[in-house]
Scaffold this motif. Sequence first.
Motif, short mmCIF file in Angstrom:
data_model
loop_
_atom_site.label_atom_id
_atom_site.label_comp_id
_atom_site.label_asym_id
_atom_site.label_seq_id
_atom_site.Cartn_x
_atom_site.Cartn_y
_atom_site.Cartn_z
N GLY A 120 0.80 -1.22 0.00
CA GLY A 120 0.00 0.00 0.00
C GLY A 120 0.83 1.27 0.00
N THR A 121 2.08 1.18 -0.45
CA THR A 121 2.95 2.36 -0.43
C THR A 121 2.79 3.23 -1.66
OG1 THR A 121 4.75 1.09 -1.44
CG2 THR A 121 4.70 1.21 0.96
N GLY A 122 2.15 2.75 -2.70
CA GLY A 122 2.05 3.51 -3.93
C GLY A 122 3.35 3.45 -4.70
N GLU A 131 5.66 11.13 -10.07
CA GLU A 131 5.37 12.54 -9.81
C GLU A 131 6.00 13.44 -10.87
OE1 GLU A 131 6.19 13.67 -5.77
OE2 GLU A 131 5.73 11.67 -5.08
N ILE A 132 6.12 12.97 -12.07
CA ILE A 132 6.85 13.71 -13.11
C ILE A 132 6.21 15.04 -13.46
CG2 ILE A 132 5.74 12.68 -15.15
CD1 ILE A 132 8.78 12.48 -16.16
N ASP A 133 4.91 15.17 -13.33
CA ASP A 133 4.23 16.42 -13.65
C ASP A 133 4.01 17.28 -12.39
OD1 ASP A 133 4.06 15.91 -16.37
OD2 ASP A 133 2.23 14.75 -16.11
N GLY A 134 4.66 16.93 -11.30
CA GLY A 134 4.52 17.69 -10.07
C GLY A 134 3.30 17.32 -9.26
N GLU A 135 2.58 16.33 -9.72
CA GLU A 135 1.38 15.89 -9.00
C GLU A 135 1.58 14.46 -8.53
OE1 GLU A 135 -2.21 16.40 -11.19
OE2 GLU A 135 -1.55 18.31 -12.04
N CYS A 136 1.16 14.21 -7.33
CA CYS A 136 1.23 12.86 -6.78
C CYS A 136 0.05 12.05 -7.31
CB CYS A 136 1.16 12.87 -5.26
SG CYS A 136 2.57 13.66 -4.49
N PRO A 137 0.27 10.78 -7.61
CA PRO A 137 -0.87 9.95 -8.02
C PRO A 137 -1.81 9.73 -6.85
CG PRO A 137 1.12 8.62 -7.78
CD PRO A 137 1.51 10.06 -7.58
N PRO A 138 -3.07 9.45 -7.11
CA PRO A 138 -4.01 9.23 -6.00
C PRO A 138 -3.60 8.01 -5.18
CG PRO A 138 -5.03 8.72 -8.11
CD PRO A 138 -3.68 9.30 -8.40
N THR A 139 -3.81 8.08 -3.89
CA THR A 139 -3.49 6.96 -3.01
C THR A 139 -4.73 6.14 -2.75
OG1 THR A 139 -3.86 8.31 -1.05
CG2 THR A 139 -1.60 8.18 -1.87
N ALA A 140 -4.55 4.87 -2.51
CA ALA A 140 -5.67 3.98 -2.20
C ALA A 140 -6.03 4.15 -0.73
CB ALA A 140 -5.29 2.54 -2.50
N ASP A 141 -7.30 4.31 -0.46
CA ASP A 141 -7.75 4.45 0.94
C ASP A 141 -8.34 3.16 1.43
OD1 ASP A 141 -6.99 7.11 1.17
OD2 ASP A 141 -8.87 7.78 0.25
#
Length: 70
Positions: free
Chosen positions: A29-31, A60-70
Amino acid sequence: MAGDRRHRQPEEDAEYVVTDLVTEWGMRGTGEQHVRVIVWEGEEGVDPEDAAFTVEIQPEIDGECPPTAD
């Protein structure tokens, strides 16, 4: 992760390692993490340019983190 996989092509070695990493990240679950996989033929080279094959995951290449699983 190192191993003797001489029966494979460099691209297949990289695919094996990346698949294993992504599976482990999913199970823990670390992404996705930023990682570079360098496959050498024979002995390890000095520079990444000496590699037989290189693949890099940059979530994070575009400066945005991918969504994390909750």
